[in-house]
Design a protein around this motif. Structure first.
Motif, PDB file in Angstrom:
ATOM      1  N   ALA A 125       0.857  -1.192   0.000  1.00  0.00           N
ATOM      2  CA  ALA A 125       0.000   0.000   0.000  1.00  0.00           C
ATOM      3  C   ALA A 125       0.886   1.233   0.000  1.00  0.00           C
ATOM      4  O   ALA A 125       1.696   1.428   0.906  1.00  0.00           O
ATOM      5  CB  ALA A 125      -0.909  -0.004   1.224  1.00  0.00           C
ATOM      6  N   VAL A 126       0.759   2.035  -1.046  1.00  0.00           N
ATOM      7  CA  VAL A 126       1.521   3.280  -1.157  1.00  0.00           C
ATOM      8  C   VAL A 126       0.536   4.431  -0.968  1.00  0.00           C
ATOM      9  O   VAL A 126      -0.521   4.466  -1.602  1.00  0.00           O
ATOM     10  CB  VAL A 126       2.222   3.390  -2.522  1.00  0.00           C
ATOM     11  CG1 VAL A 126       2.957   4.730  -2.647  1.00  0.00           C
ATOM     12  CG2 VAL A 126       3.196   2.225  -2.715  1.00  0.00           C
ATOM     13  N   PHE A 127       0.885   5.354  -0.095  1.00  0.00           N
ATOM     14  CA  PHE A 127      -0.048   6.436   0.233  1.00  0.00           C
ATOM     15  C   PHE A 127       0.715   7.643   0.742  1.00  0.00           C
ATOM     16  O   PHE A 127       1.926   7.579   0.987  1.00  0.00           O
ATOM     17  CB  PHE A 127      -1.052   5.955   1.291  1.00  0.00           C
ATOM     18  CG  PHE A 127      -0.394   5.433   2.538  1.00  0.00           C
ATOM     19  CD1 PHE A 127      -0.194   6.246   3.648  1.00  0.00           C
ATOM     20  CD2 PHE A 127       0.061   4.107   2.600  1.00  0.00           C
ATOM     21  CE1 PHE A 127       0.428   5.764   4.780  1.00  0.00           C
ATOM     22  CE2 PHE A 127       0.684   3.618   3.736  1.00  0.00           C
ATOM     23  CZ  PHE A 127       0.868   4.444   4.827  1.00  0.00           C
ATOM     24  N   GLU A 128      -0.019   8.748   0.895  1.00  0.00           N
ATOM     25  CA  GLU A 128       0.560   9.961   1.460  1.00  0.00           C
ATOM     26  C   GLU A 128       0.021  10.178   2.870  1.00  0.00           C
ATOM     27  O   GLU A 128      -1.086   9.749   3.200  1.00  0.00           O
ATOM     28  CB  GLU A 128       0.208  11.179   0.602  1.00  0.00           C
ATOM     29  CG  GLU A 128       0.976  11.269  -0.699  1.00  0.00           C
ATOM     30  CD  GLU A 128       0.627  12.547  -1.452  1.00  0.00           C
ATOM     31  OE1 GLU A 128       1.511  13.411  -1.572  1.00  0.00           O
ATOM     32  OE2 GLU A 128      -0.515  12.678  -1.897  1.00  0.00           O
ATOM     33  N   VAL A 129       0.805  10.875   3.667  1.00  0.00           N
ATOM     34  CA  VAL A 129       0.368  11.245   5.011  1.00  0.00           C
ATOM     35  C   VAL A 129       0.292  12.766   5.089  1.00  0.00           C
ATOM     36  O   VAL A 129       0.929  13.480   4.309  1.00  0.00           O
ATOM     37  CB  VAL A 129       1.323  10.713   6.096  1.00  0.00           C
ATOM     38  CG1 VAL A 129       1.297   9.199   6.131  1.00  0.00           C
ATOM     39  CG2 VAL A 129       2.745  11.237   5.879  1.00  0.00           C
ATOM     40  N   PHE A 130      -0.510  13.249   6.027  1.00  0.00           N
ATOM     41  CA  PHE A 130      -0.564  14.688   6.238  1.00  0.00           C
ATOM     42  C   PHE A 130       0.759  15.164   6.836  1.00  0.00           C
ATOM     43  O   PHE A 130       1.392  14.451   7.608  1.00  0.00           O
ATOM     44  CB  PHE A 130      -1.725  15.050   7.163  1.00  0.00           C
ATOM     45  CG  PHE A 130      -3.060  14.997   6.475  1.00  0.00           C
ATOM     46  CD1 PHE A 130      -3.405  15.942   5.528  1.00  0.00           C
ATOM     47  CD2 PHE A 130      -3.972  13.991   6.771  1.00  0.00           C
ATOM     48  CE1 PHE A 130      -4.628  15.896   4.886  1.00  0.00           C
ATOM     49  CE2 PHE A 130      -5.193  13.932   6.141  1.00  0.00           C
ATOM     50  CZ  PHE A 130      -5.524  14.885   5.195  1.00  0.00           C
ATOM     51  N   PRO A 131       1.171  16.357   6.485  1.00  0.00           N
ATOM     52  CA  PRO A 131       2.502  16.828   6.886  1.00  0.00           C
ATOM     53  C   PRO A 131       2.552  17.357   8.314  1.00  0.00           C
ATOM     54  O   PRO A 131       1.524  17.654   8.933  1.00  0.00           O
ATOM     55  CB  PRO A 131       2.749  17.973   5.909  1.00  0.00           C
ATOM     56  CG  PRO A 131       1.382  18.537   5.670  1.00  0.00           C
ATOM     57  CD  PRO A 131       0.460  17.344   5.667  1.00  0.00           C
ATOM     58  N   GLU A 132       3.747  17.497   8.814  1.00  0.00           N
ATOM     59  CA  GLU A 132       3.965  18.246  10.045  1.00  0.00           C
ATOM     60  C   GLU A 132       3.944  19.727   9.673  1.00  0.00           C
ATOM     61  O   GLU A 132       4.604  20.138   8.713  1.00  0.00           O
ATOM     62  CB  GLU A 132       5.325  17.891  10.650  1.00  0.00           C
ATOM     63  CG  GLU A 132       5.653  18.665  11.907  1.00  0.00           C
ATOM     64  CD  GLU A 132       7.068  18.429  12.395  1.00  0.00           C
ATOM     65  OE1 GLU A 132       7.461  19.068  13.390  1.00  0.00           O
ATOM     66  OE2 GLU A 132       7.791  17.629  11.754  1.00  0.00           O
ATOM     67  N   VAL A 133       3.143  20.488  10.382  1.00  0.00           N
ATOM     68  CA  VAL A 133       3.011  21.915  10.081  1.00  0.00           C
ATOM     69  C   VAL A 133       3.805  22.727  11.105  1.00  0.00           C
ATOM     70  O   VAL A 133       3.569  22.624  12.306  1.00  0.00           O
ATOM     71  CB  VAL A 133       1.529  22.352  10.100  1.00  0.00           C
ATOM     72  CG1 VAL A 133       1.414  23.852   9.811  1.00  0.00           C
ATOM     73  CG2 VAL A 133       0.718  21.549   9.092  1.00  0.00           C
ATOM     74  N   LYS A 134       4.755  23.501  10.606  1.00  0.00           N
ATOM     75  CA  LYS A 134       5.557  24.352  11.481  1.00  0.00           C
ATOM     76  C   LYS A 134       5.142  25.808  11.264  1.00  0.00           C
ATOM     77  O   LYS A 134       5.297  26.339  10.163  1.00  0.00           O
ATOM     78  CB  LYS A 134       7.044  24.191  11.173  1.00  0.00           C
ATOM     79  CG  LYS A 134       7.575  22.789  11.454  1.00  0.00           C
ATOM     80  CD  LYS A 134       9.060  22.693  11.085  1.00  0.00           C
ATOM     81  CE  LYS A 134       9.586  21.283  11.330  1.00  0.00           C
ATOM     82  NZ  LYS A 134      11.017  21.161  10.923  1.00  0.00           N
ATOM     83  N   ILE A 135       4.590  26.415  12.306  1.00  0.00           N
ATOM     84  CA  ILE A 135       4.177  27.813  12.223  1.00  0.00           C
ATOM     85  C   ILE A 135       5.224  28.669  12.917  1.00  0.00           C
ATOM     86  O   ILE A 135       5.519  28.474  14.094  1.00  0.00           O
ATOM     87  CB  ILE A 135       2.794  28.026  12.869  1.00  0.00           C
ATOM     88  CG1 ILE A 135       1.745  27.171  12.147  1.00  0.00           C
ATOM     89  CG2 ILE A 135       2.392  29.499  12.825  1.00  0.00           C
ATOM     90  CD1 ILE A 135       0.363  27.234  12.751  1.00  0.00           C
ATOM     91  N   GLY A 136       5.777  29.597  12.154  1.00  0.00           N
ATOM     92  CA  GLY A 136       6.841  30.450  12.680  1.00  0.00           C
ATOM     93  C   GLY A 136       6.333  31.476  13.677  1.00  0.00           C
ATOM     94  O   GLY A 136       5.166  31.445  14.104  1.00  0.00           O
ATOM     95  N   ASP A 137       7.194  32.389  14.038  1.00  0.00           N
ATOM     96  CA  ASP A 137       6.867  33.416  15.025  1.00  0.00           C
ATOM     97  C   ASP A 137       5.903  34.432  14.422  1.00  0.00           C
ATOM     98  O   ASP A 137       6.242  35.186  13.517  1.00  0.00           O
ATOM     99  CB  ASP A 137       8.158  34.117  15.471  1.00  0.00           C
ATOM    100  CG  ASP A 137       7.902  35.112  16.591  1.00  0.00           C
ATOM    101  OD1 ASP A 137       6.764  35.133  17.111  1.00  0.00           O
ATOM    102  OD2 ASP A 137       8.831  35.862  16.935  1.00  0.00           O
ATOM    103  N   LEU A 138       4.673  34.444  14.951  1.00  0.00           N
ATOM    104  CA  LEU A 138       3.659  35.352  14.421  1.00  0.00           C
ATOM    105  C   LEU A 138       3.989  36.809  14.724  1.00  0.00           C
ATOM    106  O   LEU A 138       3.473  37.718  14.069  1.00  0.00           O
ATOM    107  CB  LEU A 138       2.285  35.005  15.007  1.00  0.00           C
ATOM    108  CG  LEU A 138       1.663  33.694  14.505  1.00  0.00           C
ATOM    109  CD1 LEU A 138       0.428  33.339  15.316  1.00  0.00           C
ATOM    110  CD2 LEU A 138       1.315  33.808  13.028  1.00  0.00           C
ATOM    111  N   ALA A 139       4.842  37.044  15.704  1.00  0.00           N
ATOM    112  CA  ALA A 139       5.208  38.425  16.053  1.00  0.00           C
ATOM    113  C   ALA A 139       5.918  39.120  14.897  1.00  0.00           C
ATOM    114  O   ALA A 139       5.915  40.353  14.806  1.00  0.00           O
ATOM    115  CB  ALA A 139       6.088  38.435  17.291  1.00  0.00           C
TER     116      ALA A 139
END
Length: 436
Positions: free
Chosen positions: A107-121
Motif C-alpha cells: 500500500a503506497v499512500f501519502e500522510v498529512f505533513p507536520e506543520v511548522k508555524i513560525g513566530d507570528l510576532a
C-alpha cells in the motif's frame, strides 16, 4: 500485527500487508453459503442450488469482494497501529514472492505533513477600519427612494436626461446586415444607470419623444454576444415615450412603507445606520481575515499532500462546470477545462486549511456554543423574523457547520491580530463597499 513503514519521498509512505489465504477462503465459503440460501437459478428450487454451481457462478466476484474487504481492514489496522494520518486513498497492489499460505500487498499512500508555524510576532498585517458616516446614510436613503420612484410622461418639448425611463424601438446592422438580438420594439430602460452600453445611452440622452437617430456603436471585445464582440454596428433608434422619474419625499408615509412603525425619519436613519454598520463589520472581517490568512501562510512551513491538492482541483473544476451550467452553457459538464489553471488556488486552499487546523488545535480556537449562537443571532438580525432564521440555521447540521467554520476563522483572525505586527488603515465607506 507488526507493521513496517517505508518512507519513499517527503509525504509518501509504503507498508506491506500480509493476509493468510486460509482466512480469506473461510470468508469466501461463508459468503457463498449465504448467497446459496437466496439465489434463484433455472432448474432449482430457491435455496436448493448445489454449492459447486453457486461457486462456479459467483465464486470469482465473492472472492474479489472478500479480498478487497480484507485488504481494507488490514490497511486500516496497520494505519491505526502506526498512528499515521493518511491523506487521500492508498494505491494497493499485490506483491510477488509471498510466503506459502499468504497473499502480500503493498500500500503506497501519502500522510498529512507536520506543520511548522513560525513566530507570528514577525508577521505584518494591515488591518482595515471604516466608519458609517452621514453621507453613507444619505446615499442609502437615496437608493431606497429610487426603489420606490414613480414615472410621469414628459412634455413633448422636453428631452431625455439621466434618470428618465425611455421606451424605444431600435435596430442595429453590421455591414448592412441585421444580427441576432439587434432589434427590439417597445424596449424600456433607464438613462444613465448602465443598463445599456454607453454609446447607446449617449445617443438617447437629449432626444425627445418621436425623434429618431442613427449612430455607430462599438461592441467591446469581451461582450457576452460572441457574434458581435469587437465589431461596430450602425443603430437606428426611435424614442416612443419619455418619462421623468419622481422620487418620493422623505416623510412619514415613506418611512412607514419601509417598515418603521412610528413613521419617524430619525428612526429610519437609525435603522439604516444599524444595518450599514452590520454590513461594514462583515466586510471588514472578510478583508482583515484575508490579510491574516496571507500572513499566516507566509510564516508556515509544510509539504503539501498531492492527493489533497488533486482532490481540491477536482472540487474547483466541479464548481466551475456548475457555474457554466447555471449560465446556460450547453454541455457544461463536458467542457474541457485545463486542470492547471486551478492548481495555484487548490494549493493555497490546502496549505491554508492545514495551517489553520494546526493553529486551532494548538491554541484551542474551536467555536464555542455561545459564539455559534451569537453569530447566528447577528446573521438573523437583518431579517423581518429573526427567530425563524435562527431556527433555520440550528435545524440543519450542514448549515450550522458552515457557521462554525466562519466562527473558527474569526477566532484565528483575532488570535493572529493579537500576536502579529498590526498597522491600522482607515478606508472610506465607499471604498470598503466597492463603490470607489
Amino acid at each position: 500485527m507488526a507493521v513496517t513503514v517505508e518512507t519513499l519521498e517527503k509525504l509518501e509512505r509504503k507498508i506491506t500487508l500480509s493476509l493468510p489465504l486460509a482466512a480469506i477462503q473461510t470468508e469466501v465459503e461463508a459468503r457463498l453459503k449465504k448467497v446459496a440460501r437466496t439465489v434463484k437459478m433455472d432448474g432449482f428450487r430457491p435455496g436448493k442450488v448445489p454449492m459447486n454451481v453457486v461457486a462456479q457462478r459467483y465464486g470469482y466476484s465473492v472472492q474479489y469482494e472478500v479480498l478487497n474487504d480484507k485488504v481494507g481492514e488490514a490497511f486500516a489496522q496497520a494505519v491505526a497501529e502506526t498512528g499515521l494520518r493518511v491523506a487521500g486513498q492508498p494505491r494497493i497492489s499485490e506483491k510477488e514472492g509471498a510466503p506459502e499460505g499468504h497473499a502480500d500487498f503493498e500500500a503506497v499512500f501519502e500522510v498529512f505533513p507536520e506543520v511548522k508555524i513560525g513566530d507570528l510576532a514577525g508577521a505584518a498585517v494591515e488591518k482595515l477600519t471604516a466608519e458609517v458616516d452621514d453621507a453613507a446614510i444619505e446615499k442609502t436613503l437615496d437608493i431606497l427612494r429610487k426603489q420606490r420612484r414613480t414615472f410621469a410622461q414628459r412634455a413633448a418639448d422636453e428631452a431625455a436626461v439621466d434618470g428618465d425611463r425611455v421606451t424605444v424601438d431600435f435596430e442595429g446592422k453590421i455591414d448592412g446586415e441585421a444580427f441576432a438580438g439587434g432589434k427590439a420594439e417597445g424596449f424600456q430602460f433607464l438613462v444613465g444607470e448602465g443598463q445599456m452600453l454607453k454609446e447607446f445611452e449617449d445617443a438617447v440622452r437629449g432626444m425627445k419623444a418621436g425623434e429618431s437617430k442613427t449612430f455607430p456603436l462599438a461592441f467591446p471585445e469581451d461582450y457576452h454576444g460572441k457574434d458581435v464582440a469587437g465589431k461596430t454596428a450602425d443603430f437606428l433608434v426611435t424614442v416612443n415615450k419619455l418619462e421623468a422619474a419622481h422620487l418620493p419625499e422623505v416623510n412619514e408615509a415613506l418611512v412607514k412603507s419601509l417598515g418603521i412603525a412610528d413613521g419617524s425619519v430619525e428612526a429610519l436613519r437609525a435603522d439604516i445606520k444599524k444595518n450599514l454598520e452590520r454590513e461594514v463589520k462583515f466586510r471588514l472581517q472578510a478583508r482583515n481575515k484575508q490579510a491574516v490568512m496571507d500572513a499566516l501562510v507566509s510564516v508556515a512551513e509544510l509539504d503539501l499532500p498531492k492527493a489533497s491538492v488533486q482532490a481540491e482541483v477536482a472540487r474547483l473544476m466541479e464548481g466551475a462546470r456548475a457555474d457554466l451550467k447555471q449560465r446556460g452553457i450547453k454541455d457544461a459538464d463536458k467542457a474541457e477545462i485545463p486542470e492547471d489553471i486551478f492548481l495555484p488556488q487548490a494549493e493555497r486552499r490546502v496549505r491554508l486549511g492545514l495551517v489553520v487546523a494546526e493553529l486551532v488545535k494548538t491554541n484551542k480556537l474551536e467555536a464555542t456554543p455561545e459564539q455559534l449562537k451569537a453569530h447566528v443571532d447577528e446573521l438573523a438580525a437583518s431579517y423581518e423574523k429573526p427567530e425563524e432564521v435562527v431556527r433555520w440555521y440550528f435545524g440543519d447540521r450542514q448549515r450550522l457547520a458552515e457557521v462554525e467554520a466562519v466562527v473558527i476563522e474569526n477566532n484565528v483572525t483575532e488570535f493572529v491580530l493579537g500576536k502579529a505586527k498590526v498597522s491600522d488603515k482607515a478606508v472610506s465607506f465607499e471604498e470598503l463597499m466597492g463603490q470607489a
